[in-house]
Design a protein around this motif. Sequence first.
Motif, PDB file in Angstrom:
ATOM      1  N   LEU A 532      -0.801  60.862 -20.003  1.00 32.85           N
ATOM      2  CA  LEU A 532      -1.242  62.254 -19.924  1.00 32.85           C
ATOM      3  C   LEU A 532       0.000  63.117 -19.993  1.00 32.85           C
ATOM      4  N   ASN A 533      -0.025  64.147 -20.809  1.00 35.66           N
ATOM      5  CA  ASN A 533       1.111  65.058 -20.837  1.00 35.66           C
ATOM      6  C   ASN A 533       0.743  66.304 -21.639  1.00 35.66           C
ATOM      7  N   TYR A 534       1.615  67.314 -21.543  1.00 36.89           N
ATOM      8  CA  TYR A 534       1.414  68.509 -22.361  1.00 36.89           C
ATOM      9  C   TYR A 534       2.384  68.565 -23.527  1.00 36.89           C
ATOM     10  N   VAL A 535       3.324  67.595 -23.578  1.00 32.76           N
ATOM     11  CA  VAL A 535       4.240  67.456 -24.707  1.00 32.76           C
ATOM     12  C   VAL A 535       4.399  65.963 -24.989  1.00 32.76           C
ATOM     13  N   LEU A 536       4.944  65.649 -26.160  1.00 34.92           N
ATOM     14  CA  LEU A 536       5.097  64.251 -26.548  1.00 34.92           C
ATOM     15  C   LEU A 536       6.457  63.750 -26.071  1.00 34.92           C
ATOM     16  N   ASN A 537       6.562  63.549 -24.757  1.00 32.11           N
ATOM     17  CA  ASN A 537       7.805  63.014 -24.229  1.00 32.11           C
ATOM     18  C   ASN A 537       7.888  61.520 -24.555  1.00 32.11           C
ATOM     19  N   THR A 538       8.893  60.838 -24.034  1.00 30.37           N
ATOM     20  CA  THR A 538       9.116  59.452 -24.429  1.00 30.37           C
ATOM     21  C   THR A 538       7.954  58.552 -24.030  1.00 30.37           C
ATOM     22  N   SER A 539       7.437  58.698 -22.813  1.00 27.92           N
ATOM     23  CA  SER A 539       6.316  57.867 -22.381  1.00 27.92           C
ATOM     24  C   SER A 539       5.104  58.090 -23.267  1.00 27.92           C
ATOM     25  N   ALA A 540       4.825  59.341 -23.598  1.00 30.38           N
ATOM     26  CA  ALA A 540       3.686  59.628 -24.463  1.00 30.38           C
ATOM     27  C   ALA A 540       3.902  59.082 -25.870  1.00 30.38           C
TER      28      ALA A 540
END
Length: 873
Positions: A532-540
């Motif tokens: 779950l996130n609002y940006v495509l960080n590394t985990s996403a």
Amino acid sequence: MGKELEQVKRKGLTRRAFISASAGAAALTAIGLGGCAPAAPQQNALAKAKVDVEEGATWVTAACWHNCGGRCLNKVLVKDGLVLRQKTDDTHEDSPDFPQQRACQRGRSQRMQVFGADRLKYPMKRKGWSPDKPNGQLRGEDEWERISWDEAFKLVADEIKKIYADYGPESVFALGGSEVQRALLLMGGYIPRWGSVSWGAWPQTYNLVAGAPGYTYDAPDRLTMRKHKLIILWGCNPANSSAGLPTYNYLQVKKAGCRFVVIDPRYNETAETLEADWIPIRPATDTAMALGMMHHLVSNNLHDQEYLDTYTVGFDRDHMPTGDYPEFTYKSSDRKELKYQAGAPSPDENFKDYLLGQGIYAAEGPKTAEWAEKICGVPAATIKKLAEDYVAAKPASIIAAGAPARINSGECLPHALLTLGMVAGQLGRDGGSVSATMHNSASNGGDGLVSSGGAGLKVELPKNPYPANQFAINQGEMWEAVLDGSYTQYKGEKKEVDIQMIYEGSAGCLNQRVGMTKGIEAYKKVEFTMALNYVLNTSAKYSDVVLPVTTQWERPGTLLDGNREILIFGQKVCDPLFEAKSDQQIAEGIAEALGFKASDIYDLDETQQLFNKLAGSTYVDTDGQPKPLLTITAADIAEMGVVGEAQQGRISLQEFKEKGLFQIERTEGDAYTYLPFKDFIADPVANPVKTPSGKFEIYCGILAAYIERNGFTTKDPLPKYPHILEGYEDGQADGYPFQLITHHYQRRSHHTFDNVEWLREAWPQELWINESDAASAGINEGDLVRLSSRWGTVARPAFVTKRIAPGVVSLGEGAWAQLNKDGVDEAGATNTLCGPHATGQGHSGYNSCNCRLEKYRGTILPDAQWPQRIPLA
């Protein structure tokens, strides 16, 4: 620009300060406050346009919710759901005793987070993923496709059911995100993780040596600190890590006549601001320096023997722990309770003999300043002088951030620093302290004076049948556990595990935990990953399904505990953007798709929970008792559409909403003074500390027992200088001559904000390198450098400077990893380099990492020119 830079150099400012000043000037100009004002007719036109644009707009307190600890006040001017501009605290006149809670550059760029072009708009999955063919090898490289929320909930629920049916709950590894974890509890639980991160080896060391829980806040309050004569900031840099008030508070202490010394491999931004004396040191060798200081004091009879006799055990043979203490039980949140029966060690095992190299320690030699110099690189004369200054200045404090103890086997350092405070007779006297007071306690120690209430949830969830103290995987070992199928639970206790699902909430464990290269392998191995996130960080980026969450600006509101004197009421700024949902809404949707009811995991909506937190908020009155903070009327309750009762408090809910801040006003000599260990120092018999002996424990058998039971490494009961895995000595022996430190950086709060283009332009991710090391390697300012450890390789441009010790390089932690086809991380994420070691109490050794470097032959665009991660338009 070149002429301006040359002028700055002549004035002696650093390039870094010039960039910061230039960025600030540019920002002021952009909002009409710069020095180059337009002509009068243009001013009039702009003023008229501004009035037209802002007519009907309202100021709203907007949350700055990230994990820097600053917790500053941000306000946004909102019209029709659009943010026109931001400002910071103007709720009262600013003064040293009653300071405004001013935002830093990260908080002021918050709108670029919320409204950035790279916001995740829709639920999405990898094109190459399907339940039958995960194609895990494509994670991190695959393209994305949009799916509906109904599809997303069904896909996630079906995959969860499949994994629980095929492998059992113990195959699900939850890295964060407590909301969805509530749904996983209904399915039978999950495997959690454990281990200290930010505070390194301080938590259990402080608890067990000093007998108090306050390793995060046991420092004098900011007004008491003004009476200090000397403060040693040991690896402490709040100007970056807790931007906002801390450095301002330290400035008031300096103005009151206190001298500051900064011990750090870098001449950091706090040292620069305070014009502190800088002592550069090799990373992971701080314990040796502390021992050298103590040797000089003891061998010259400058130590405080009366203090040691009265308040400590273990210093000399006449004051060793005895065997007649009652059994002592130590409890921690993620480990089994430890029942410890103190023995009676031989008098020969005393600390003084170890320090002086006599008795049974004669073969080890004395821990002189000259001995320490060979290890830590600090001249012996400097070590001796600082020791003399520290013992003479009354009162004095050592304020250490977590960074120096974020090393492998790092318990030695907080143990040694606490002992140094005891040897000098400083710990607990007149506010003198030794602690890791950083984050929201930086510069202002003591218990919180304002607190929010609880959410009021009453739904009874099943207990996780895999509790942390029996099943959690240590963060330094978790990637190896996924890859190899086993992990250490306690000494002699290995557990088999078959992780097939990794769930990550709105955080960044893959990027922010040691051994990221192993972490990527682990992500690619399992059957299913989701984030779950609002940006495509590394985990996403390395997940199969990514669900877009709202930010705090799109929710009913939140309460933020900041420093001990404030409470901030962050409010809803706009409706949810695109198709984003809150974490709770997503958790409820997953629960329903799994066949449960939303009410099985939440019995209150988010607005009711917010009201309960508001109604339960308290402040500490001058009599030391907590009192209700808010007056809430029946009209307030009706306006919020919640259930509750009217109440009387100190300020009205409407005033709190309008200001967005409640702050206790301090005055000299008020009731909110905080003096660590005041009662114990006044009467150690009547007010013992919570250790087996009731005193400070220089010889700390329970700490040694606790660490040995964890099963990773061992620790001597004395504060000795041990072998540090990937410390200075290992690097010299193995052909890795540079030591990496991972500093907090103005651009980010950990990994958050790394995507914000404003901040990427102002603070590029540069590799700090000493000018002598750069010259030897043929590296000039701006050259690309290839930096390799035993675990991975990064490439970044060089920042050549005198502000870092020779043999040391530094990168700002938190850059979002970007591996090229050769496996080189062109973003410079520090955990590409830091190895996955689990030592001591299971903390992470971010600042014990050996490296080698050379010029990089590839090309890398400047950070501000990197394309944003926009998976779906």
